[in-house]
Design an enzyme around this catalytic site. Structure first.
Site, PDB file in Angstrom:
ATOM      1  N   ASP A 175       8.701   6.833  -8.906  1.00  0.00           N
ATOM      2  CA  ASP A 175       8.137   5.488  -8.751  1.00  0.00           C
ATOM      3  C   ASP A 175       8.061   4.753 -10.087  1.00  0.00           C
ATOM      4  O   ASP A 175       8.453   3.588 -10.189  1.00  0.00           O
ATOM      5  CB  ASP A 175       6.732   5.569  -8.135  1.00  0.00           C
ATOM      6  N   SER A 213       1.050   1.756  -7.307  1.00  0.00           N
ATOM      7  CA  SER A 213       0.390   2.504  -8.394  1.00  0.00           C
ATOM      8  C   SER A 213       1.316   2.567  -9.611  1.00  0.00           C
ATOM      9  O   SER A 213       0.874   2.422 -10.751  1.00  0.00           O
ATOM     10  CB  SER A 213       0.056   3.921  -7.930  1.00  0.00           C
TER      11      SER A 213
END
Ligand SMILES: Nc1ncnc2c1ncn2[C@@H]1O[C@H](COP(=O)(O)OP(=O)(O)O)[C@@H](O)[C@H]1O
Ligand SMILES: C[C@@](O)(CCOP(=O)(O)O)CC(=O)O
Ligand SMILES: [Mg+2]
Length: 397
Positions: free
Chosen positions: A205, A147
């Site tokens: 992330d 993602s």
């Protein structure tokens, strides 16, 4: 607008230690993977924005006047310092014909795409008339930061197309990276995309997908490790689907229910991240086996903690048992609940031992592969630099 279009890529990642705890202000250590997501943006003909996301089965297009009108109605909400409001997301869902409660991969991908296109163009320029295709080497929803790689590619391509960041590619160069300041802007917008997909991301992330290499992340503070030791890691995908958003909510609920029990566990995970960072920073470039017992012990302790906070899964327990039977140490990576685990391979782990472990893991129905770590972050490519597989995927998707 980039005249001839552009291609950007961003790496996936593994979190060595600190997943979930990092959402609650603790430190995490993450390294970029040698698996990347690619985005190709080509100028469109008529006033339309077309997006193809084969990884999640999306092919959509919208006319620009309709998008501009939607943006005009929502403009007040595009504040990149705050999470996208529920009202804004509801309006985007209605416009895209996505059911209100949708959290399927394709729905979240479209929502993140629309949000970033409208919000970035509202601040830096116009909605581009373009054909955008995204293709990835990463499994989605498996804990490898797909993602974030997707959000970073979107942010970089849209900011470049609106002229908010430069074109760092010089004549004759095949790839280029942006400046520190430009990567900070890409990262902040990618974090917004993660907020649409994850709900309450920590930002680790998108940070590692932007800067690459290896980094320590804590409450928005990013410290790139000066040198990434050559760690051999076996990645195993249990192929058990799960949603990071749901798992992150579950941990939050457990913390609220048992604060006196959970907070010490988060503190212990924080200490594991610190300890691991100290070991990695003391390691020579090609560490010899004696550095590994402490890293293996940290993997084992952290895996137990992750089970305690409720993000383990029988498939991950099985992965750990199988690799332990080969004298190897593993832990889940990313949100858990299935998805991927990582196994530390010592320098003296023989090829035969690795193949034997892979054989037993595949016999469980898992998919495993070795990959290198410390890959570069978000990158702008000249189309000539892309290998045939990527070019084919981007042209055929
Ligand atoms: N290549 C891609 N194209 C479009 N959407 C993607 C892509 N990769 C990831 N996504 C989006 O990210 C979601 C997965 O995010 P998440 O649950 O955080 O798992 P992870 O980040 O561990 O892969 C997918 O459901 C999809 O919405
Ligand atoms: C669980 C978490 O710590 C990492 C999520 O990683 P992934 O989306 O499963 O790759 C969430 C976060 O840090 O945003
Ligand atoms: Mg994710």
């Amino acid at each position: 607008m980039a005249e001839r279009g552009l291609v950007v890529s961003a790496p996936g990642k593994v979190i060595l230690h600190g997943e979930h705890a990092v959402v609650h202000g603790k430190a995490a250590l993450a390294v970029a993977l040698g698996l990347r997501t690619f985005l190709c943006l080509r100028p469109g003909g008529e006033e339309r924005l077309r997006v193809r996301l084969p990884g999640v089965g999306v092919l959509r297009s919208w006319d620009l006047p309709g998008l501009r009108a939607l943006r005009g109605r929502l403009e007040a909400d595009f504040d990149e310092s705050k999470p996208p409001s529920a009202e804004l997301l509801e309006a985007l869902k209605e416009f895209a014909g996505i059911p209100a409660e949708a959290s399927a991969p394709d729905s979240l991908a479209i929502l993140a795409f629309l949000y970033m296109c409208l919000a970035i163009s509202a601040k830096y320029g116009d909605v581009p008339s373009a054909d955008i295709v995204v293709w990835s080497e990463l499994p989605t929803g498996a804990g490898l930061g797909s993602s974030a790689a997707y959000a970073v590619c979107l942010a970089a391509a849209l900011l470049r197309t609106c002229g908010a960041i430069s074109c760092p590619l010089k004549d004759g160069e095949t790839t280029a990276r942006w400046t520190e300041e430009e990567m900070t802007l890409i990262n902040s917008w990618a974090f917004q995309g993660e907020r649409v997909i994850h709900g309450n991301p920590s930002g680790v992330d998108n940070a590692v997908a932007t800067w690459g290499g290896a980094l320590r992340y804590q409450s928005g503070k990013i410290k790139s490790l000066k040198r990434v030791p050559t760690l051999r890691i076996l990645l195993t995908n249990t192929k058990v689907p799960r949603s990071t958003k749901v798992l992150v909510v579950g941990v939050k609920e457990k913390i609220l229910k048992f604060p006196a029990i959970m907070n010490p566990v988060l503190d212990s995970i924080d200490a594991i991240s610190q300890e691991c960072q100290s070991v990695l920073e003391a390691m020579p470039a090609n560490p010899s086996p004696e550095y590994y017992p402490v890293l293996e012990e940290l993997f084992d302790i952290n895996q137990h903690h992750l089970n305690v906070i409720g993000v383990g899964h029988p498939s991950l327990d099985r992965l750990c048992r199988v690799t332990a039977s080969h004298g190897l140490h593993s832990k889940l990576t990313g949100a858990g609940g299935g998805g991927c685990g990582i196994t530390l391979l010592r320098p003296d782990t023989t090829l035969l031992a690795v193949e034997a472990a892979k054989r037993d893991l595949c016999a469980c129905g898992f998919e495993c592969w070795e990959t290198d770590i410390g890959a570069p972050g978000v990158t702008l490519h000249s189309s000539s630099s892309l290998n045939a597989q990527v070019l084919h995927a981007l042209s055929e998707s």
